[in-house]
Scaffold this motif. Sequence first.
Motif, PDB file in Angstrom:
ATOM      1  N   ARG A  92     -80.999  36.157 -19.175  1.00  0.00           N
ATOM      2  CA  ARG A  92     -80.801  35.086 -18.191  1.00  0.00           C
ATOM      3  C   ARG A  92     -80.007  33.936 -18.814  1.00  0.00           C
ATOM      4  O   ARG A  92     -80.307  33.490 -19.918  1.00  0.00           O
ATOM      5  CB  ARG A  92     -82.150  34.566 -17.714  1.00  0.00           C
ATOM      6  N   ALA A  93     -79.003  33.481 -18.098  1.00  0.00           N
ATOM      7  CA  ALA A  93     -78.229  32.311 -18.539  1.00  0.00           C
ATOM      8  C   ALA A  93     -78.859  31.076 -17.914  1.00  0.00           C
ATOM      9  O   ALA A  93     -78.844  30.923 -16.701  1.00  0.00           O
ATOM     10  CB  ALA A  93     -76.774  32.447 -18.122  1.00  0.00           C
ATOM     11  N   ASP A  94     -79.417  30.193 -18.753  1.00  0.00           N
ATOM     12  CA  ASP A  94     -80.035  28.984 -18.216  1.00  0.00           C
ATOM     13  C   ASP A  94     -79.069  27.805 -18.299  1.00  0.00           C
ATOM     14  O   ASP A  94     -77.893  27.979 -18.634  1.00  0.00           O
ATOM     15  CB  ASP A  94     -81.351  28.682 -18.943  1.00  0.00           C
ATOM     16  N   GLU A  95     -79.561  26.620 -18.031  1.00  0.00           N
ATOM     17  CA  GLU A  95     -78.681  25.446 -18.001  1.00  0.00           C
ATOM     18  C   GLU A  95     -78.092  25.092 -19.362  1.00  0.00           C
ATOM     19  O   GLU A  95     -77.083  24.391 -19.444  1.00  0.00           O
ATOM     20  CB  GLU A  95     -79.415  24.231 -17.406  1.00  0.00           C
ATOM     21  N   ASP A  96     -78.676  25.583 -20.450  1.00  0.00           N
ATOM     22  CA  ASP A  96     -78.162  25.304 -21.789  1.00  0.00           C
ATOM     23  C   ASP A  96     -77.167  26.363 -22.277  1.00  0.00           C
ATOM     24  O   ASP A  96     -76.640  26.255 -23.383  1.00  0.00           O
ATOM     25  CB  ASP A  96     -79.316  25.211 -22.797  1.00  0.00           C
ATOM     26  N   PHE A  97     -76.915  27.388 -21.484  1.00  0.00           N
ATOM     27  CA  PHE A  97     -76.025  28.478 -21.887  1.00  0.00           C
ATOM     28  C   PHE A  97     -74.589  27.982 -22.036  1.00  0.00           C
ATOM     29  O   PHE A  97     -74.060  27.293 -21.174  1.00  0.00           O
ATOM     30  CB  PHE A  97     -76.071  29.605 -20.845  1.00  0.00           C
ATOM     31  N   GLU A  98     -73.961  28.359 -23.151  1.00  0.00           N
ATOM     32  CA  GLU A  98     -72.553  28.022 -23.382  1.00  0.00           C
ATOM     33  C   GLU A  98     -71.808  29.301 -23.738  1.00  0.00           C
ATOM     34  O   GLU A  98     -72.063  29.916 -24.769  1.00  0.00           O
ATOM     35  CB  GLU A  98     -72.420  27.011 -24.508  1.00  0.00           C
ATOM     36  N   LEU A  99     -70.890  29.690 -22.875  1.00  0.00           N
ATOM     37  CA  LEU A  99     -70.135  30.926 -23.046  1.00  0.00           C
ATOM     38  C   LEU A  99     -69.376  30.942 -24.375  1.00  0.00           C
ATOM     39  O   LEU A  99     -69.298  31.962 -25.043  1.00  0.00           O
ATOM     40  CB  LEU A  99     -69.172  31.127 -21.878  1.00  0.00           C
ATOM     41  N   ALA A 100     -68.842  29.797 -24.781  1.00  0.00           N
ATOM     42  CA  ALA A 100     -68.040  29.721 -26.009  1.00  0.00           C
ATOM     43  C   ALA A 100     -68.852  30.079 -27.256  1.00  0.00           C
ATOM     44  O   ALA A 100     -68.292  30.543 -28.244  1.00  0.00           O
ATOM     45  CB  ALA A 100     -67.440  28.327 -26.156  1.00  0.00           C
ATOM     46  N   THR A 101     -70.162  29.902 -27.205  1.00  0.00           N
ATOM     47  CA  THR A 101     -70.997  30.179 -28.375  1.00  0.00           C
ATOM     48  C   THR A 101     -71.659  31.551 -28.325  1.00  0.00           C
ATOM     49  O   THR A 101     -72.388  31.915 -29.239  1.00  0.00           O
ATOM     50  CB  THR A 101     -72.091  29.102 -28.524  1.00  0.00           C
ATOM     51  N   LEU A 102     -71.394  32.312 -27.270  1.00  0.00           N
ATOM     52  CA  LEU A 102     -72.018  33.621 -27.107  1.00  0.00           C
ATOM     53  C   LEU A 102     -71.516  34.611 -28.160  1.00  0.00           C
ATOM     54  O   LEU A 102     -70.315  34.799 -28.326  1.00  0.00           O
ATOM     55  CB  LEU A 102     -71.722  34.177 -25.710  1.00  0.00           C
ATOM     56  N   ASN A 103     -72.435  35.238 -28.863  1.00  0.00           N
ATOM     57  CA  ASN A 103     -72.090  36.303 -29.806  1.00  0.00           C
ATOM     58  C   ASN A 103     -71.975  37.594 -28.995  1.00  0.00           C
ATOM     59  O   ASN A 103     -72.964  38.150 -28.555  1.00  0.00           O
ATOM     60  CB  ASN A 103     -73.159  36.435 -30.886  1.00  0.00           C
ATOM     61  N   ARG A 104     -70.766  38.070 -28.812  1.00  0.00           N
ATOM     62  CA  ARG A 104     -70.533  39.230 -27.952  1.00  0.00           C
ATOM     63  C   ARG A 104     -71.032  40.542 -28.561  1.00  0.00           C
ATOM     64  O   ARG A 104     -71.027  41.571 -27.907  1.00  0.00           O
ATOM     65  CB  ARG A 104     -69.053  39.317 -27.587  1.00  0.00           C
ATOM     66  N   ASN A 105     -71.446  40.518 -29.795  1.00  0.00           N
ATOM     67  CA  ASN A 105     -72.012  41.709 -30.426  1.00  0.00           C
ATOM     68  C   ASN A 105     -73.538  41.688 -30.413  1.00  0.00           C
ATOM     69  O   ASN A 105     -74.169  42.606 -30.921  1.00  0.00           O
ATOM     70  CB  ASN A 105     -71.520  41.840 -31.871  1.00  0.00           C
ATOM     71  N   SER A 106     -74.115  40.649 -29.838  1.00  0.00           N
ATOM     72  CA  SER A 106     -75.572  40.535 -29.835  1.00  0.00           C
ATOM     73  C   SER A 106     -76.189  41.461 -28.791  1.00  0.00           C
ATOM     74  O   SER A 106     -75.523  41.899 -27.856  1.00  0.00           O
ATOM     75  CB  SER A 106     -75.986  39.087 -29.559  1.00  0.00           C
ATOM     76  N   THR A 107     -77.446  41.747 -28.985  1.00  0.00           N
ATOM     77  CA  THR A 107     -78.212  42.556 -28.037  1.00  0.00           C
ATOM     78  C   THR A 107     -79.525  41.816 -27.763  1.00  0.00           C
ATOM     79  O   THR A 107     -80.581  42.230 -28.235  1.00  0.00           O
ATOM     80  CB  THR A 107     -78.481  43.967 -28.596  1.00  0.00           C
TER      81      THR A 107
END
Length: 132
Positions: free
Chosen positions: A20-35
Amino acid sequence: MSDDKDYAGKWTTSPTIALRADEDFELATLNRNSTPGWDGKKKTGKKFLDFRGDILDELQERFFANARLGDDRRILVVLQGLDTSGKGGIVRHVLGRVDPQGVHIANFGVPTEEELSHHFLWRVKKQLPPPG
């Protein structure tokens, strides 16, 4: 196939919470290799997806059979995301496990003037699948 318990331990957090992406979610900091929430290996994930696909297939058959007996329920899955956010992959990996004759896929771009003159879900309602 294996029992669901073989895979249940791989989720450390429920996917409905972990993804779930909440109000603190920042796309720029997302680790695209995370699970997030999953501590299993990719091979285990594929087995889990196959197992769940078998369940989805069986549930679709039951849903169809109930509609033939007059049940008018429908299932609506809404995926929302920016371009290249993975919506197509979700459709292929999840809905690709069921009979395509029982699936109706619609996409929505920028609303037309006619669509804007109605309530927000008007255009969605027009795309609802038939019962079953």
